[in-house]
Design an enzyme around this catalytic site. Structure first.
Site, PDB file in Angstrom:
ATOM      1  N   GLU A 269     -38.302  -4.016 -11.740  1.00 27.29           N
ATOM      2  CA  GLU A 269     -36.866  -4.244 -11.543  1.00 27.29           C
ATOM      3  C   GLU A 269     -36.240  -4.930 -12.760  1.00 27.29           C
ATOM      4  OE1 GLU A 269     -35.559  -6.540  -8.014  1.00 27.29           O
ATOM      5  OE2 GLU A 269     -34.592  -4.682  -7.429  1.00 27.29           O
ATOM      6  N   HIS A 290     -63.557   1.968  -7.518  1.00 29.19           N
ATOM      7  CA  HIS A 290     -64.070   3.113  -6.753  1.00 29.19           C
ATOM      8  C   HIS A 290     -62.941   4.055  -6.361  1.00 29.19           C
ATOM      9  CE1 HIS A 290     -68.023   1.078  -6.309  1.00 29.19           C
ATOM     10  NE2 HIS A 290     -67.260   0.003  -6.431  1.00 29.19           N
ATOM     11  N   LYS A 401     -28.407   2.066  -1.524  1.00 27.60           N
ATOM     12  CA  LYS A 401     -27.884   1.211  -0.445  1.00 27.60           C
ATOM     13  C   LYS A 401     -26.559   1.755   0.061  1.00 27.60           C
ATOM     14  CE  LYS A 401     -29.747  -3.174  -2.152  1.00 27.60           C
ATOM     15  NZ  LYS A 401     -29.365  -4.521  -2.620  1.00 27.60           N
TER      16      LYS A 401
HETATM   17  O1  G6P Z   1     -32.067 -11.820  -1.264  1.00 30.30           O
HETATM   18  P1  G6P Z   1     -31.267 -10.597  -0.919  1.00 30.30           P
HETATM   19  O2  G6P Z   1     -29.849 -10.708  -1.336  1.00 30.30           O
HETATM   20  O3  G6P Z   1     -31.427 -10.224   0.528  1.00 30.30           O
HETATM   21  O4  G6P Z   1     -31.869  -9.386  -1.793  1.00 30.30           O
HETATM   22  C1  G6P Z   1     -33.189  -8.991  -1.551  1.00 30.30           C
HETATM   23  C2  G6P Z   1     -33.615  -7.974  -2.625  1.00 30.30           C
HETATM   24  O5  G6P Z   1     -32.814  -6.817  -2.514  1.00 30.30           O
HETATM   25  C3  G6P Z   1     -32.070  -6.406  -3.647  1.00 30.30           C
HETATM   26  O6  G6P Z   1     -31.708  -5.083  -3.392  1.00 30.30           O
HETATM   27  C4  G6P Z   1     -32.783  -6.457  -4.975  1.00 30.30           C
HETATM   28  O7  G6P Z   1     -33.382  -5.214  -5.313  1.00 30.30           O
HETATM   29  C5  G6P Z   1     -33.892  -7.479  -5.022  1.00 30.30           C
HETATM   30  O8  G6P Z   1     -33.961  -7.989  -6.338  1.00 30.30           O
HETATM   31  C6  G6P Z   1     -33.626  -8.577  -4.021  1.00 30.30           C
HETATM   32  O9  G6P Z   1     -34.651  -9.552  -4.107  1.00 30.30           O
END
Ligand code: G6P
Length: 428
Positions: A269, A290, A401
């Site tokens: 990331e 293995h 998302k």
């Molecule tokens: O801590 P939050 O705001 O729930 O985010 C949780 C996770 O989701 C995000 O999409 C990022 O990809 C991560 O870097 C992050 O740690």
């Protein structure tokens, strides 16, 4: 951690890096270190992660946990909001820590069936407070507690940002809370409350973890030849520039297997930007000798293999045997066999022109784990500096998302239309 990059040198592996190249690269490492050091001092976004050993207050964590003496802790979080905490408790052997960092209904239902909810601490962690997986799991856990006759507000601690839905919920129900440090991306937050609450709740020495982090901070200097974290980062960067687009991260200790998951997020990331970045592969020694070793030795020469081990570990003797072919094992120990396999694998990779780097820590204890987490973060930040990329953001994860939210009726998102318009060519 100690770093031995001898097997990554061009004198050992065709795709290795020459000493002369590293000498030249060291001048760039020195300049990068100046930027990193200034960023730490100024608490600049992202670089602030390397100030956590000074900034994290164990007292805040222990105050939030006052009155809790849980049999189990379930961390409801995802990505950096779960992996650091899991890495710390698994490495330190803090029994009773479970994580809900996925929305697989079978696993969530299984865990809720298994947990002693009346003596479980629910540790909800989300920097944004809006992550769908985390909030969905929390709503399910809360309902399960209610149905079990457990007052959820008396068994929940929250770690979140200063604002957002989760902060509002914590305030509304007067829940104990810990803060997510400003300027620290989730994958760099292991040495904050995000990574330390479960360990503290289960009786682990989080102060020693932070002391290890502080030793990592002290280890940073302007030269890769004097800084283990920079030696690892610089060699990984140089190898990527010579075609090593995969980094197989292979700890030879079961207790460090979650560390590989944490490392995979950190490396992918942070560095997967602008068409660059090494693909982290999670592996485990000796088990994956293995399974994946065939590829590492005889596949494409597009890899760095990172081999990590503790120098000391508790051991178990191997009894004598009357099986002739195995008699050499009698009187040995399992740790002795694991170390022999570590060294044999390391040599077998070098013999096959496969660059590999050895990372070693004295033992797996709170201080060593804290220092290891810190130095791997520093190594990652150095690679980002040398690569000229945005190490601390993750814009690419947002597309999916928005598409998922659109599919669920959470708003109008053009990304969801792309899902509807998928090209199909099914074979059944
Ligand atoms: O801590 P939050 O705001 O729930 O985010 C949780 C996770 O989701 C995000 O999409 C990022 O990809 C991560 O870097 C992050 O740690």
């Amino acid at each position: 951690m100690d770093v031995d990059f001898g097997n990554a040198l061009a004198s050992v592996a065709v795709t290795g890096v020459s000493e002369a190249s590293l000498e030249r690269l060291d001048r760039r490492v020195g300049r990068a270190h100046e930027r990193i050091a200034a960023g730490i001092e100024d608490r600049t976004f992202g670089y602030a992660s390397l100030a956590l050993p000074e900034e994290t207050d164990p007292t805040e964590i222990r105050t939030a946990l006052e009155g809790f003496d849980p049999e189990a802790v379930v961390t409801v979080g995802i990505g950096g909001s779960a992996l650091g905490a899991k890495t710390v408790t698994e490495a330190l052997g803090c029994a009773g820590h479970h994580t809900l960092d996925n929305v697989d209904p079978v696993e969530t239902a299984r865990l809720l069936e298994e947990l002693p909810l009346e003596s479980t601490l629910v540790n909800v962690v989300s920097r944004s407070g809006t992550t769908a997986e985390t909030l969905s799991n929390f709503l399910v856990v809360r309902e399960a507690m209610t149905e079990a006759g457990v007052e959820w507000t008396e068994r929940t601690v929250v770690t979140t940002g200063d604002s957002g839905p989760l902060r509002d919920l914590a305030d509304r129900h007067d829940l104990p809370t810990c803060s997510v440090p400003e300027g620290v991306p989730g994958r760099f937050s292991a040495l904050s409350a995000v990574g330390l609450v479960p360990a503290a709740a289960l009786g682990c020495d989080i102060e020693a973890v932070l002391e290890g982090g502080a030793e990592g901070r002290q280890s940073l200097s302007p030269s890769l030849f004097e800084t283990p974290a920079y030696a690892y980062g610089a060699v990984a960067y140089a190898l990527e520039n010579r075609g090593a687009t995969t980094n197989a991260f292979v700890p030879y200790a079961e207790a460090l297997e979650p560390l590989s998951e944490w490392f995979a997020q950190l490396w992918a990331e942070s560095l997967g930007k602008d068409g660059l970045g090494q693909t982290p592969v999670r592996a485990l020694g000796a088990t994956d000798q293995h399974s994946q070793l065939q590829l590492y030795r005889a596949g494409r020469k597009d890899k760095l293999v990172t081999l990590l081990r503790p120098r000391e570990r508790e051991d178990v003797p191997i009894p004598d045997t009357d099986v002739d072919e195995l008699s050499y094992l009698g009187g040995e120990t399992l740790g002795g066999l694991l170390d022999a396999e570590f060294e044999a694998t390391e040599a077998s990779l070098a013999a096959a022109d496969q660059p590999n780097v050895r990372l070693e820590i004295d033992r797996i204890d709170a201080e060593s784990v804290g220092q290891l987490l810190y130095e791997l973060e520093a190594a990652c930040i150095l690679v980002g500096e040398l690569s000229g990329i945005e190490t601390f953001t993750q814009p690419a994860v947002e597309w999916g998302k928005r598409a998922a939210r659109g599919l669920l009726g959470g708003g109008e998102f053009e990304e969801a239309e792309a899902v509807e318009g998928k090209t199909s060519r099914r074979v059944e």
